[in-house]
Design a protein around this motif. Sequence first.
Motif, PDB file in Angstrom:
ATOM      1  N   LEU A 109       0.828  -1.207   0.000  1.00  0.00           N
ATOM      2  CA  LEU A 109       0.000   0.000   0.000  1.00  0.00           C
ATOM      3  C   LEU A 109       0.865   1.262   0.000  1.00  0.00           C
ATOM      4  O   LEU A 109       0.532   2.254  -0.671  1.00  0.00           O
ATOM      5  N   VAL A 110       1.961   1.247   0.735  1.00  0.00           N
ATOM      6  CA  VAL A 110       2.861   2.407   0.745  1.00  0.00           C
ATOM      7  C   VAL A 110       3.496   2.597  -0.631  1.00  0.00           C
ATOM      8  O   VAL A 110       3.615   3.727  -1.133  1.00  0.00           O
ATOM      9  N   ALA A 111       3.906   1.479  -1.258  1.00  0.00           N
ATOM     10  CA  ALA A 111       4.495   1.583  -2.602  1.00  0.00           C
ATOM     11  C   ALA A 111       3.496   2.185  -3.578  1.00  0.00           C
ATOM     12  O   ALA A 111       3.860   3.034  -4.412  1.00  0.00           O
ATOM     13  N   PHE A 112       2.242   1.753  -3.480  1.00  0.00           N
ATOM     14  CA  PHE A 112       1.234   2.338  -4.374  1.00  0.00           C
ATOM     15  C   PHE A 112       1.019   3.808  -4.056  1.00  0.00           C
ATOM     16  O   PHE A 112       0.793   4.615  -4.969  1.00  0.00           O
ATOM     17  N   ALA A 113       1.066   4.176  -2.782  1.00  0.00           N
ATOM     18  CA  ALA A 113       0.894   5.587  -2.421  1.00  0.00           C
ATOM     19  C   ALA A 113       1.988   6.444  -3.057  1.00  0.00           C
ATOM     20  O   ALA A 113       1.729   7.563  -3.517  1.00  0.00           O
ATOM     21  N   VAL A 114       3.207   5.912  -3.101  1.00  0.00           N
ATOM     22  CA  VAL A 114       4.300   6.631  -3.759  1.00  0.00           C
ATOM     23  C   VAL A 114       4.000   6.795  -5.249  1.00  0.00           C
ATOM     24  O   VAL A 114       4.164   7.881  -5.826  1.00  0.00           O
ATOM     25  N   TYR A 115       3.553   5.702  -5.877  1.00  0.00           N
ATOM     26  CA  TYR A 115       3.203   5.775  -7.299  1.00  0.00           C
ATOM     27  C   TYR A 115       2.051   6.749  -7.523  1.00  0.00           C
ATOM     28  O   TYR A 115       2.088   7.560  -8.467  1.00  0.00           O
ATOM     29  N   PHE A 116       1.048   6.702  -6.669  1.00  0.00           N
ATOM     30  CA  PHE A 116      -0.122   7.560  -6.818  1.00  0.00           C
ATOM     31  C   PHE A 116       0.282   9.031  -6.713  1.00  0.00           C
ATOM     32  O   PHE A 116      -0.213   9.890  -7.462  1.00  0.00           O
ATOM     33  N   GLY A 117       1.203   9.328  -5.784  1.00  0.00           N
ATOM     34  CA  GLY A 117       1.691  10.692  -5.663  1.00  0.00           C
ATOM     35  C   GLY A 117       2.476  11.133  -6.884  1.00  0.00           C
ATOM     36  O   GLY A 117       2.374  12.282  -7.326  1.00  0.00           O
ATOM     37  N   ALA A 118       3.277  10.205  -7.439  1.00  0.00           N
ATOM     38  CA  ALA A 118       4.052  10.536  -8.641  1.00  0.00           C
ATOM     39  C   ALA A 118       3.130  10.837  -9.816  1.00  0.00           C
ATOM     40  O   ALA A 118       3.361  11.786 -10.584  1.00  0.00           O
ATOM     41  N   ILE A 119       2.065  10.042  -9.960  1.00  0.00           N
ATOM     42  CA  ILE A 119       1.120  10.277 -11.049  1.00  0.00           C
ATOM     43  C   ILE A 119       0.365  11.592 -10.846  1.00  0.00           C
ATOM     44  O   ILE A 119      -0.031  12.248 -11.814  1.00  0.00           O
ATOM     45  N   ALA A 120       0.187  12.007  -9.591  1.00  0.00           N
ATOM     46  CA  ALA A 120      -0.455  13.300  -9.328  1.00  0.00           C
ATOM     47  C   ALA A 120       0.375  14.431  -9.925  1.00  0.00           C
ATOM     48  O   ALA A 120      -0.177  15.405 -10.471  1.00  0.00           O
ATOM     49  N   VAL A 121       1.694  14.308  -9.842  1.00  0.00           N
ATOM     50  CA  VAL A 121       2.568  15.316 -10.440  1.00  0.00           C
ATOM     51  C   VAL A 121       2.401  15.321 -11.960  1.00  0.00           C
ATOM     52  O   VAL A 121       2.342  16.385 -12.592  1.00  0.00           O
ATOM     53  N   VAL A 122       2.308  14.126 -12.547  1.00  0.00           N
ATOM     54  CA  VAL A 122       2.124  14.011 -13.993  1.00  0.00           C
ATOM     55  C   VAL A 122       0.804  14.647 -14.412  1.00  0.00           C
ATOM     56  O   VAL A 122       0.735  15.382 -15.407  1.00  0.00           O
ATOM     57  N   VAL A 123      -0.259  14.384 -13.650  1.00  0.00           N
ATOM     58  CA  VAL A 123      -1.574  14.951 -13.965  1.00  0.00           C
ATOM     59  C   VAL A 123      -1.542  16.469 -13.852  1.00  0.00           C
ATOM     60  O   VAL A 123      -2.136  17.189 -14.676  1.00  0.00           O
ATOM     61  N   ALA A 124      -0.832  16.975 -12.838  1.00  0.00           N
ATOM     62  CA  ALA A 124      -0.730  18.425 -12.681  1.00  0.00           C
ATOM     63  C   ALA A 124       0.031  19.060 -13.841  1.00  0.00           C
ATOM     64  O   ALA A 124      -0.282  20.183 -14.259  1.00  0.00           O
ATOM     65  N   ALA A 125       1.018  18.337 -14.368  1.00  0.00           N
ATOM     66  CA  ALA A 125       1.807  18.871 -15.484  1.00  0.00           C
ATOM     67  C   ALA A 125       1.055  18.794 -16.802  1.00  0.00           C
ATOM     68  O   ALA A 125       1.281  19.622 -17.697  1.00  0.00           O
ATOM     69  N   ASN A 126       0.166  17.798 -16.929  1.00  0.00           N
ATOM     70  CA  ASN A 126      -0.614  17.618 -18.167  1.00  0.00           C
ATOM     71  C   ASN A 126      -2.086  17.448 -17.798  1.00  0.00           C
ATOM     72  O   ASN A 126      -2.640  16.343 -17.897  1.00  0.00           O
ATOM     73  N   PRO A 127      -2.749  18.494 -17.328  1.00  0.00           N
ATOM     74  CA  PRO A 127      -4.115  18.357 -16.799  1.00  0.00           C
ATOM     75  C   PRO A 127      -5.158  18.131 -17.888  1.00  0.00           C
ATOM     76  O   PRO A 127      -5.082  18.695 -18.978  1.00  0.00           O
ATOM     77  N   SER A 128      -6.108  17.259 -17.552  1.00  0.00           N
ATOM     78  CA  SER A 128      -7.288  17.037 -18.390  1.00  0.00           C
ATOM     79  C   SER A 128      -8.293  16.259 -17.563  1.00  0.00           C
ATOM     80  O   SER A 128      -7.931  15.623 -16.562  1.00  0.00           O
ATOM     81  N   THR A 129      -9.536  16.319 -17.977  1.00  0.00           N
ATOM     82  CA  THR A 129     -10.578  15.579 -17.241  1.00  0.00           C
ATOM     83  C   THR A 129     -10.308  14.086 -17.283  1.00  0.00           C
ATOM     84  O   THR A 129     -10.435  13.391 -16.262  1.00  0.00           O
ATOM     85  N   ASP A 130      -9.942  13.574 -18.448  1.00  0.00           N
ATOM     86  CA  ASP A 130      -9.639  12.142 -18.568  1.00  0.00           C
ATOM     87  C   ASP A 130      -8.494  11.743 -17.653  1.00  0.00           C
ATOM     88  O   ASP A 130      -8.509  10.666 -17.048  1.00  0.00           O
ATOM     89  N   ALA A 131      -7.488  12.603 -17.546  1.00  0.00           N
ATOM     90  CA  ALA A 131      -6.332  12.287 -16.714  1.00  0.00           C
ATOM     91  C   ALA A 131      -6.709  12.210 -15.242  1.00  0.00           C
ATOM     92  O   ALA A 131      -6.296  11.286 -14.522  1.00  0.00           O
ATOM     93  N   VAL A 132      -7.513  13.168 -14.770  1.00  0.00           N
ATOM     94  CA  VAL A 132      -7.925  13.167 -13.363  1.00  0.00           C
ATOM     95  C   VAL A 132      -8.771  11.941 -13.048  1.00  0.00           C
ATOM     96  O   VAL A 132      -8.579  11.275 -12.017  1.00  0.00           O
ATOM     97  N   LEU A 133      -9.718  11.627 -13.923  1.00  0.00           N
ATOM     98  CA  LEU A 133     -10.578  10.464 -13.689  1.00  0.00           C
ATOM     99  C   LEU A 133      -9.767   9.170 -13.684  1.00  0.00           C
ATOM    100  O   LEU A 133     -10.004   8.284 -12.854  1.00  0.00           O
ATOM    101  N   GLU A 134      -8.814   9.044 -14.601  1.00  0.00           N
ATOM    102  CA  GLU A 134      -7.992   7.840 -14.633  1.00  0.00           C
ATOM    103  C   GLU A 134      -7.094   7.759 -13.406  1.00  0.00           C
ATOM    104  O   GLU A 134      -6.853   6.671 -12.875  1.00  0.00           O
ATOM    105  N   TRP A 135      -6.586   8.890 -12.958  1.00  0.00           N
ATOM    106  CA  TRP A 135      -5.768   8.923 -11.739  1.00  0.00           C
ATOM    107  C   TRP A 135      -6.558   8.377 -10.553  1.00  0.00           C
ATOM    108  O   TRP A 135      -6.070   7.530  -9.794  1.00  0.00           O
TER     109      TRP A 135
END
Length: 437
Positions: A109-135
């Motif tokens: 669960l901690v490893a996934f939390a790290v991945y989830f946080g990393a993807i949040a940075v990606v979504v912030a850099a390339n924002p879109s509705t599809d990206a947020v929903l997939e995140w």
Amino acid sequence: MGRLLDRTLTLTVVGPLVVLVVLSVMAGYLAPSAAGRALALAAFVLFVTAAFAVPQAVLAVALVGAVATMRVPFFGGAMSYADLTMILGTLVALRFAPRRDDVELRRVLVAFAVYFGAIAVVVAANPSTDAVLEWLHRLVLVPGPLLVGVALVRTGAVDVALRAFVLVVGVVALGAVGFAVSSGGQPAYPFDINKNAAGLVMAFALVVTVAARHRLRWAPFLRHPVQGLLLAGLLATQSRGAALALALALVARAVLGASGGRGRQRAMAAGVVALVLMALVAVSVSERDLAPDASPGNAVATRAEVFGQALDLWREQPVLGAGVRYFTDPDLETSVAHNIVVNELGEAGVVGLAGVVLVLWVTWRAVRRSRSDLAMLGTMIFVVEVVAALLDVFWVAGRVGCAYVFIGMALAEARGHREPPASPARRYDARLDAGAA
């Protein structure tokens, strides 16, 4: 006395709620203009009832529902039945949250939390509705199913859930065989389920019948025909990725689980089945697949073209990629890459790929360290999922969630678990083991 108390609870609590559901449905018929709200109320009441009265049923449905990748009409086609049942199962599973001594589970669960946080940075850099929903969707694909698997162990519902899963997938396999026969040998899409998705859940079910047969408690005269049906359904889908993944999972079982005379016999049998599956995958490659152009039906050339497009986008933005679900942008004129490495590079760059590798590596170490009687099930399911991820789309409803439910079962230590009474299947296996020794 206990049975009387249970019956009293059912009559005083569950009974009125069931009546309320019936009245809600009737209201829909009596007032057609409010039918949608009445049915929604009925569904909500039914879920609350089940969550408190029979949580095991909701959890088992979350696993079985992973087979249903079709879209739910009430959400505008934005959600699958697999996602819906997994979300409901996760809500129930929160009651059985991981404990402090669930060390390996917490690491995943901690490893996934790290991945989830990393993807949040990606979504912030390339924002879109599809990206947020997939995140957000990826919460439904990994941590939610892990909690469902743990809760199935904690509530003592693993055996029932595994049997229900195999039987439901058996029905899908029967539909696949019927589809192939009626279509003259075309790849089977049973019940409108994608052939690769159907093939993968059949591979999962076959793994269950091999690695968790002590939980199924089926005698050989029942288990073997079910395995034959599942294998026939898998072949009917012509899903080469699922067949190869199953073959390598059998090899992993042979290498990691063989011990003693009986273990060597099983290793040889697994090796033979694996070789047969690999041979079928090899001979299924046609001239059309090897043609240089990306014509319709040419899977190899088409995927190679998409891989090239994804890697081109990654080279432009190597750190954060082109954005989660970049392929939904019509201006790019591309599609999702059928490979977890290439797709992750295209979507989230080196950051996303590093996160995925972290999650998979920690998951592998966790299932290999597990002391549960379902550790081999988790190991084989992990192998199937990773191999299939290298040959198909990874972040999709059903397949990832289903795999992580089984992995959650393997990581949950079943304290106080007692072996069930010896069934005919267990007595049969015990006699074989004694004879082999």
